[in-house]
Design an enzyme around this catalytic site. Structure first.
Site, PDB file in Angstrom:
ATOM      1  N   CYS A  35     -27.502  -8.681  -4.952  1.00  0.00           N
ATOM      2  CA  CYS A  35     -27.752  -9.562  -6.091  1.00  0.00           C
ATOM      3  C   CYS A  35     -29.277  -9.753  -6.230  1.00  0.00           C
ATOM      4  O   CYS A  35     -30.022  -9.504  -5.281  1.00  0.00           O
ATOM      5  CB  CYS A  35     -27.067 -10.888  -5.785  1.00  0.00           C
ATOM      6  SG  CYS A  35     -27.273 -12.165  -7.029  1.00  0.00           S
ATOM      7  N   HIS A  43      -3.772 -10.406  -3.143  1.00  0.00           N
ATOM      8  CA  HIS A  43      -4.927 -10.139  -2.279  1.00  0.00           C
ATOM      9  C   HIS A  43      -6.192  -9.875  -3.086  1.00  0.00           C
ATOM     10  O   HIS A  43      -7.117  -9.228  -2.621  1.00  0.00           O
ATOM     11  CB  HIS A  43      -4.637  -8.967  -1.326  1.00  0.00           C
ATOM     12  CG  HIS A  43      -3.644  -9.333  -0.268  1.00  0.00           C
ATOM     13  ND1 HIS A  43      -3.047  -8.422   0.565  1.00  0.00           N
ATOM     14  CD2 HIS A  43      -3.131 -10.537   0.091  1.00  0.00           C
ATOM     15  CE1 HIS A  43      -2.215  -9.047   1.391  1.00  0.00           C
ATOM     16  NE2 HIS A  43      -2.246 -10.325   1.118  1.00  0.00           N
ATOM     17  N   ALA A  52       0.808  -1.222   0.000  1.00  0.00           N
ATOM     18  CA  ALA A  52       0.000   0.000   0.000  1.00  0.00           C
ATOM     19  C   ALA A  52       0.846   1.278   0.000  1.00  0.00           C
ATOM     20  O   ALA A  52       0.379   2.322  -0.464  1.00  0.00           O
ATOM     21  CB  ALA A  52      -0.931  -0.014   1.205  1.00  0.00           C
ATOM     22  N   THR A  59       5.765  -1.830   1.761  1.00  0.00           N
ATOM     23  CA  THR A  59       4.967  -2.787   2.536  1.00  0.00           C
ATOM     24  C   THR A  59       5.581  -2.981   3.913  1.00  0.00           C
ATOM     25  O   THR A  59       6.801  -3.042   4.052  1.00  0.00           O
ATOM     26  CB  THR A  59       4.803  -4.146   1.818  1.00  0.00           C
ATOM     27  OG1 THR A  59       4.255  -5.099   2.751  1.00  0.00           O
ATOM     28  CG2 THR A  59       6.098  -4.694   1.268  1.00  0.00           C
ATOM     29  N   CYS A  77     -25.381 -16.672  -3.668  1.00  0.00           N
ATOM     30  CA  CYS A  77     -25.466 -17.597  -4.803  1.00  0.00           C
ATOM     31  C   CYS A  77     -24.161 -17.676  -5.599  1.00  0.00           C
ATOM     32  O   CYS A  77     -24.064 -18.424  -6.560  1.00  0.00           O
ATOM     33  CB  CYS A  77     -26.608 -17.208  -5.742  1.00  0.00           C
ATOM     34  SG  CYS A  77     -26.273 -15.710  -6.695  1.00  0.00           S
TER      35      CYS A  77
HETATM   36  P1  CNA Z   1       0.774  -1.433   5.237  1.00  0.00           P
HETATM   37  O1  CNA Z   1       0.851  -2.448   6.316  1.00  0.00           O
HETATM   38  O2  CNA Z   1      -0.144  -0.279   5.419  1.00  0.00           O
HETATM   39  O3  CNA Z   1       2.276  -0.892   5.008  1.00  0.00           O
HETATM   40  C1  CNA Z   1       2.561   0.141   4.121  1.00  0.00           C
HETATM   41  C2  CNA Z   1       3.997   0.566   4.386  1.00  0.00           C
HETATM   42  O4  CNA Z   1       4.357   1.522   3.402  1.00  0.00           O
HETATM   43  C3  CNA Z   1       4.204   1.213   5.753  1.00  0.00           C
HETATM   44  O5  CNA Z   1       5.199   0.520   6.481  1.00  0.00           O
HETATM   45  C4  CNA Z   1       4.628   2.644   5.438  1.00  0.00           C
HETATM   46  O6  CNA Z   1       5.625   3.133   6.310  1.00  0.00           O
HETATM   47  C5  CNA Z   1       5.163   2.531   4.027  1.00  0.00           C
HETATM   48  N1  CNA Z   1       5.002   3.759   3.255  1.00  0.00           N
HETATM   49  C6  CNA Z   1       3.856   4.472   3.079  1.00  0.00           C
HETATM   50  N2  CNA Z   1       4.099   5.529   2.293  1.00  0.00           N
HETATM   51  C7  CNA Z   1       5.430   5.487   1.975  1.00  0.00           C
HETATM   52  C8  CNA Z   1       6.266   6.293   1.173  1.00  0.00           C
HETATM   53  N3  CNA Z   1       5.801   7.380   0.546  1.00  0.00           N
HETATM   54  N4  CNA Z   1       7.596   5.960   1.086  1.00  0.00           N
HETATM   55  C9  CNA Z   1       8.068   4.864   1.718  1.00  0.00           C
HETATM   56  N5  CNA Z   1       7.298   4.044   2.462  1.00  0.00           N
HETATM   57  C10 CNA Z   1       5.994   4.354   2.585  1.00  0.00           C
HETATM   58  O7  CNA Z   1       0.406  -2.067   3.830  1.00  0.00           O
HETATM   59  P2  CNA Z   1       0.811  -3.497   3.249  1.00  0.00           P
HETATM   60  O8  CNA Z   1       0.649  -3.390   1.799  1.00  0.00           O
HETATM   61  O9  CNA Z   1       2.085  -3.971   3.816  1.00  0.00           O
HETATM   62  O10 CNA Z   1      -0.336  -4.397   3.871  1.00  0.00           O
HETATM   63  C11 CNA Z   1      -1.039  -5.240   3.114  1.00  0.00           C
HETATM   64  C12 CNA Z   1      -2.532  -4.886   3.056  1.00  0.00           C
HETATM   65  C13 CNA Z   1      -2.812  -3.426   2.851  1.00  0.00           C
HETATM   66  C14 CNA Z   1      -3.121  -5.542   1.856  1.00  0.00           C
HETATM   67  O11 CNA Z   1      -4.122  -6.430   2.262  1.00  0.00           O
HETATM   68  C15 CNA Z   1      -3.707  -4.434   0.971  1.00  0.00           C
HETATM   69  O12 CNA Z   1      -4.841  -4.880   0.291  1.00  0.00           O
HETATM   70  C16 CNA Z   1      -4.024  -3.363   1.948  1.00  0.00           C
HETATM   71  N6  CNA Z   1      -4.204  -2.006   1.399  1.00  0.00           N
HETATM   72  C17 CNA Z   1      -4.097  -1.750   0.059  1.00  0.00           C
HETATM   73  C18 CNA Z   1      -4.254  -0.461  -0.434  1.00  0.00           C
HETATM   74  C19 CNA Z   1      -4.132  -0.218  -1.922  1.00  0.00           C
HETATM   75  O13 CNA Z   1      -4.462  -1.090  -2.717  1.00  0.00           O
HETATM   76  N7  CNA Z   1      -3.637   0.960  -2.327  1.00  0.00           N
HETATM   77  C20 CNA Z   1      -4.510   0.597   0.474  1.00  0.00           C
HETATM   78  C21 CNA Z   1      -4.633   0.304   1.845  1.00  0.00           C
HETATM   79  C22 CNA Z   1      -4.470  -1.004   2.284  1.00  0.00           C
END
Ligand code: CNA
Length: 253
Positions: A158, A117, A20, A198, A128
């Site tokens: 649905c 995901h 994210a 992440t 259904c």
């Molecule tokens: P998370 O746990 O929220 O981690 C995101 C990481 O990114 C954090 O450790 C932040 O410090 C880091 N971060 C954020 N912005 C920056 C930046 N500009 N520069 C450097 N680092 C940065 O998210 P994960 O993806 O690890 O967790 C997985 C979940 C989040 C999944 O199930 C996703 O579906 C879910 N999610 C997705 C979205 C999306 O699709 N955009 C949004 C929110 C959550």
């Protein structure tokens, strides 16, 4: 960033694992970063993507998702999505594994994105199992009060009376089998795994870096906050914007 750029230039099979954090640069909040959904005072945050809560009260998801999932046209691919497309175009990056559900890699032009995901591109009825595509869900929302009514006065239903749920993997659900199997193969074959934006807190996705390490590949992590895998990483960096501009500067043809 020099050691990362040099390693990529010598790589024959790099793979990216994105989270994210790469989409915060596009204005989409993450979960656990500074300003993420979990750090806000929103008590429902951990319930948004939870299958037990969805079945109990789908309005929690639909209310939260109206500004994200159902408003995705308001966001555009950011610098990291574009930089990864550059790396794909020059043949260095052989795969993208994403935990994201925002489809922005595809909109940046990357194909064969491994969405471990799931994705909202399809919604399925909880009763259904009938599936409909994203455009149809948007039409239903438009016909029933628009985005403002979503989760408040309207929940997509649905014809059978069941409730539509996006094919996003919620907490409490199994990952999509095919995508996860592909991710395992990609991570195991990677000579470099770029871990980008992440927290590596969500399993089994967070187990993928281990597969790369066990097969002799190297990790490079770019994330604002420390992760449990930093000690196994060749180098760690905290700024995704710098990562993206360095990639553009060195690899764009
Ligand atoms: P998370 O746990 O929220 O981690 C995101 C990481 O990114 C954090 O450790 C932040 O410090 C880091 N971060 C954020 N912005 C920056 C930046 N500009 N520069 C450097 N680092 C940065 O998210 P994960 O993806 O690890 O967790 C997985 C979940 C989040 C999944 O199930 C996703 O579906 C879910 N999610 C997705 C979205 C999306 O699709 N955009 C949004 C929110 C959550």
């Amino acid at each position: 960033m020099k050691s990362l750029i040099n390693a990529l230039a010598a790589s024959s099979h790099a793979v990216a694992l994105t989270g994210a954090g790469i989409s915060t640069l596009c204005g989409i909040p993450d979960f656990r970063g500074a300003g993420g959904l979990y750090s806000s005072s929103n008590v429902d945050a951990e319930r948004i993507f939870d299958i037990a809560w969805f079945d109990r009260d789908p309005s929690i998801y639909y209310r939260a998702a109206k500004k994200l999932v159902y408003n995705l046209h308001a966001f555009s691919p950011g610098p990291v999505h574009k930089a990864l497309k550059v790396l794909q175009d020059v043949g260095i990056l052989k795969g993208i594994i994403t935990q994201n559900i925002d489809m922005l890699h595809q909109r940046a032009g990357s194909n064969d994105v491994c969405e471990i995901h799931g994705s909202p591109i399809v919604h399925s009825c909880r009763k259904c199992a009938r599936s409909i595509d994203f455009d149809r869900i948007l039409q239903l929302i438009d016909a029933n009060g628009g985005i403002e009514a979503l989760g408040e006065k309207y929940i997509p239903h649905c014809e059978c009376g069941g409730i539509f749920k996006p094919d996003i993997t919620f907490f409490g659900e199994a990952l999509p089998e095919q995508a996860y199997r592909s991710a395992i193969v990609l991570a195991s074959r990677a000579d470099i795994l770029l871990v980008l934006g992440t927290s590596l807190r969500v399993f089994p996705a967070a187990g993928l870096p281990d597969l790369t390490l066990k097969s002799g590949g190297k990790l490079f992590i770019v994330n604002a906050q420390p992760t449990d895998f930093d000690i196994y990483s060749e180098s760690t960096y905290d700024d995704l914007s710098v990562f993206a501009s360095e990639i553009e500067a060195h690899f764009r043809c």
